[in-house]
Scaffold this motif. Sequence first.
Motif, PDB file in Angstrom:
ATOM      1  N   LEU A 122       1.101  -1.279  -0.067  1.00 50.74           N
ATOM      2  CA  LEU A 122      -0.097  -0.115  -0.239  1.00 50.74           C
ATOM      3  C   LEU A 122       0.895   1.236  -0.019  1.00 50.74           C
ATOM      4  O   LEU A 122       1.583   1.470   1.147  1.00 50.74           O
ATOM      5  CB  LEU A 122      -1.011  -0.090   1.372  1.00 50.74           C
ATOM      6  CG  LEU A 122      -2.066   0.826   1.322  1.00 50.74           C
ATOM      7  CD1 LEU A 122      -2.964   0.441   0.032  1.00 50.74           C
ATOM      8  CD2 LEU A 122      -2.837   0.473   2.452  1.00 50.74           C
ATOM      9  N   LEU A 123       0.945   2.010  -1.051  1.00 53.97           N
ATOM     10  CA  LEU A 123       1.900   2.795  -1.229  1.00 53.97           C
ATOM     11  C   LEU A 123       1.920   4.000  -0.236  1.00 53.97           C
ATOM     12  O   LEU A 123       2.828   4.708   0.001  1.00 53.97           O
ATOM     13  CB  LEU A 123       2.027   3.393  -2.741  1.00 53.97           C
ATOM     14  CG  LEU A 123       2.316   2.174  -3.897  1.00 53.97           C
ATOM     15  CD1 LEU A 123       2.705   3.092  -5.165  1.00 53.97           C
ATOM     16  CD2 LEU A 123       3.367   1.354  -3.246  1.00 53.97           C
ATOM     17  N   SER A 124       0.711   4.639   0.009  1.00 56.38           N
ATOM     18  CA  SER A 124       0.251   5.620   1.025  1.00 56.38           C
ATOM     19  C   SER A 124       0.831   5.144   2.241  1.00 56.38           C
ATOM     20  O   SER A 124       1.352   6.095   3.122  1.00 56.38           O
ATOM     21  CB  SER A 124      -1.210   5.745   1.162  1.00 56.38           C
ATOM     22  OG  SER A 124      -1.753   4.753   1.331  1.00 56.38           O
ATOM     23  N   LEU A 134       4.735   5.635   2.035  1.00 54.76           N
ATOM     24  CA  LEU A 134       4.840   6.973   2.279  1.00 54.76           C
ATOM     25  C   LEU A 134       4.910   7.489   3.627  1.00 54.76           C
ATOM     26  O   LEU A 134       5.764   8.641   3.991  1.00 54.76           O
ATOM     27  CB  LEU A 134       3.831   7.752   1.679  1.00 54.76           C
ATOM     28  CG  LEU A 134       4.137   8.543  -0.085  1.00 54.76           C
ATOM     29  CD1 LEU A 134       3.156   9.214  -0.598  1.00 54.76           C
ATOM     30  CD2 LEU A 134       5.443   9.348   0.107  1.00 54.76           C
ATOM     31  N   HIS A 156       3.906   0.078 -10.027  1.00 51.67           N
ATOM     32  CA  HIS A 156       3.444   1.515 -10.709  1.00 51.67           C
ATOM     33  C   HIS A 156       4.579   2.339 -10.437  1.00 51.67           C
ATOM     34  O   HIS A 156       5.487   2.226  -9.645  1.00 51.67           O
ATOM     35  CB  HIS A 156       2.360   1.962  -9.631  1.00 51.67           C
ATOM     36  CG  HIS A 156       1.719   3.358 -10.359  1.00 51.67           C
ATOM     37  ND1 HIS A 156       2.226   4.593 -10.035  1.00 51.67           N
ATOM     38  CD2 HIS A 156       0.639   3.230 -11.146  1.00 51.67           C
ATOM     39  CE1 HIS A 156       1.460   5.141 -10.799  1.00 51.67           C
ATOM     40  NE2 HIS A 156       0.569   4.560 -11.585  1.00 51.67           N
ATOM     41  N   ASN A 210       4.994   4.836  -9.240  1.00 48.38           N
ATOM     42  CA  ASN A 210       4.852   5.752  -7.854  1.00 48.38           C
ATOM     43  C   ASN A 210       5.879   4.985  -6.971  1.00 48.38           C
ATOM     44  O   ASN A 210       6.252   5.574  -5.887  1.00 48.38           O
ATOM     45  CB  ASN A 210       3.592   5.965  -7.172  1.00 48.38           C
ATOM     46  CG  ASN A 210       2.875   7.234  -7.894  1.00 48.38           C
ATOM     47  OD1 ASN A 210       3.334   7.708  -8.953  1.00 48.38           O
ATOM     48  ND2 ASN A 210       1.647   7.367  -7.426  1.00 48.38           N
ATOM     49  N   ILE A 267       8.270   7.212  -4.755  1.00 46.00           N
ATOM     50  CA  ILE A 267       8.274   7.001  -3.229  1.00 46.00           C
ATOM     51  C   ILE A 267       9.819   6.629  -2.824  1.00 46.00           C
ATOM     52  O   ILE A 267      10.036   7.060  -1.815  1.00 46.00           O
ATOM     53  CB  ILE A 267       7.256   5.945  -2.603  1.00 46.00           C
ATOM     54  CG1 ILE A 267       6.116   6.989  -3.072  1.00 46.00           C
ATOM     55  CG2 ILE A 267       7.454   5.837  -1.340  1.00 46.00           C
ATOM     56  CD1 ILE A 267       4.715   5.903  -2.885  1.00 46.00           C
ATOM     57  N   ILE A 291      -5.146   7.513  -3.985  1.00 46.34           N
ATOM     58  CA  ILE A 291      -4.322   7.971  -3.185  1.00 46.34           C
ATOM     59  C   ILE A 291      -3.749   7.034  -2.259  1.00 46.34           C
ATOM     60  O   ILE A 291      -2.508   6.805  -1.939  1.00 46.34           O
ATOM     61  CB  ILE A 291      -5.082   9.198  -2.346  1.00 46.34           C
ATOM     62  CG1 ILE A 291      -5.318  10.457  -3.380  1.00 46.34           C
ATOM     63  CG2 ILE A 291      -3.923   9.890  -1.358  1.00 46.34           C
ATOM     64  CD1 ILE A 291      -6.268  11.261  -2.485  1.00 46.34           C
ATOM     65  N   GLY A 292      -4.714   6.090  -1.500  1.00 46.82           N
ATOM     66  CA  GLY A 292      -4.245   5.198  -0.701  1.00 46.82           C
ATOM     67  C   GLY A 292      -3.137   4.132  -1.460  1.00 46.82           C
ATOM     68  O   GLY A 292      -2.188   3.618  -0.814  1.00 46.82           O
ATOM     69  N   LEU A 296      -1.726   4.311  -4.513  1.00 52.35           N
ATOM     70  CA  LEU A 296      -0.528   4.594  -5.337  1.00 52.35           C
ATOM     71  C   LEU A 296       0.278   5.800  -4.238  1.00 52.35           C
ATOM     72  O   LEU A 296       1.165   6.221  -4.796  1.00 52.35           O
ATOM     73  CB  LEU A 296      -0.973   5.100  -6.572  1.00 52.35           C
ATOM     74  CG  LEU A 296      -1.581   4.269  -7.427  1.00 52.35           C
ATOM     75  CD1 LEU A 296      -1.917   4.748  -8.882  1.00 52.35           C
ATOM     76  CD2 LEU A 296      -0.832   2.821  -7.546  1.00 52.35           C
ATOM     77  N   GLY A 297      -0.392   6.168  -3.205  1.00 52.90           N
ATOM     78  CA  GLY A 297       0.201   7.153  -2.494  1.00 52.90           C
ATOM     79  C   GLY A 297       0.323   8.597  -2.752  1.00 52.90           C
ATOM     80  O   GLY A 297       0.036   9.337  -2.140  1.00 52.90           O
ATOM     81  N   LEU A 298       0.171   8.827  -4.104  1.00 45.40           N
ATOM     82  CA  LEU A 298      -0.442   9.969  -4.732  1.00 45.40           C
ATOM     83  C   LEU A 298      -0.741   9.861  -5.759  1.00 45.40           C
ATOM     84  O   LEU A 298      -0.657   9.000  -6.547  1.00 45.40           O
ATOM     85  CB  LEU A 298       0.792  11.021  -4.519  1.00 45.40           C
ATOM     86  CG  LEU A 298       2.040  10.866  -5.338  1.00 45.40           C
ATOM     87  CD1 LEU A 298       2.957  11.891  -5.427  1.00 45.40           C
ATOM     88  CD2 LEU A 298       2.915   9.440  -4.879  1.00 45.40           C
TER      89      LEU A 298
END
Lengths: 115, 212
Positions: free
Chosen positions: A33-35, A38, A53, A55, A59, B143-144, B146-148
């Motif tokens: 989960l990329l968020s 982060l 991805h 991102n 990140i 957002i969750g 991919l982070g942004l």
Amino acid sequence: MNIQELAVLLNATIAQEGEDMTMPVSCGYVCDLLSWVLAHGQKGMAWTTVQTHVNVVAIAVLMEMACVILSEGNQLDMASLAKAREEKLAVLVTAKTSYEVCGLMMRAGIAPPQA
Amino acid sequence: MTPWNIVGMAKVKGLDVIALTDHNCARNLPQAMLAGRAYGVQVLAGIEITAKEDVHLLAYFADTEAAVAFGEEVYTRLPDITNRADLFGNQIIIGDDDEPVGLAQKLLLNAIDLSADEIDAWVCAAGGVCVPAHINRGANGMIGALGLMPPLPRFPVVEVCQQLNCSPDAVKGRLILHASDAHQLADIAEQGFSLDVPAPTAKHVFDYLKQR
């Protein structure tokens, strides 16, 4: 342990070389989960994920990580690979599962992230 | 929920235009369109697709046939895992007279084998509009997961869950849609969100989204 040694430990191919492959790995991590990454990523971290991805690259660079480890043979797509090349981010690809990657890293003495 | 009682509820709530976007399946659209004509509610044809990053994406189409055809391709791309109704509920396809005519066999909760970017390109090539769903909602929001948000001009239209906080940076410069994301009849919202379109038709809403 440095990035080069980690690649050997994980029997990983190097999809993209980092700026300095002798950079020491400060800690290990696994999350898709990329968020979340982060919010919890750290400098020098070796991060294991199945996400590919672009991102992921963004990140890892933002957090000044040592490298990204793509588990279960996942490959970056063209856009992500181009970004990793541009940013000189080390990207390792291993056939092992994230579970195995973490087990090997722990056994090799790579610490969890610091709270 | 059936296409007919969804559209009926929309009529009761005084909605001009609604979109039906079942998860990874468009087989209930034809009946929703019939119900829309019968009740005088405009129905925008759509589908909610799960990308391989677990991001939910809405795809809207100008005509039902295109949406249904697209839906079949999405369904084909789902992994061959059969739904278990005791765990995930029945995946009923409704036919004439609001009667079940079949079940979607594959588990519709699953992700297809394409990334969010690939789905966006695919929807666009099929003449549709791709809108990330509830971008500020947990693991299935963009957002969750991919982070942004990918930078503009990608995804100029986004759907934002009104009940949750959303970072202003994530939506800056983008058209924001609010939807009830209703999974039960009672969740269908009342009037409260409007778009500046020439007339309250599904076609006008589609064109408005498409031109962004």
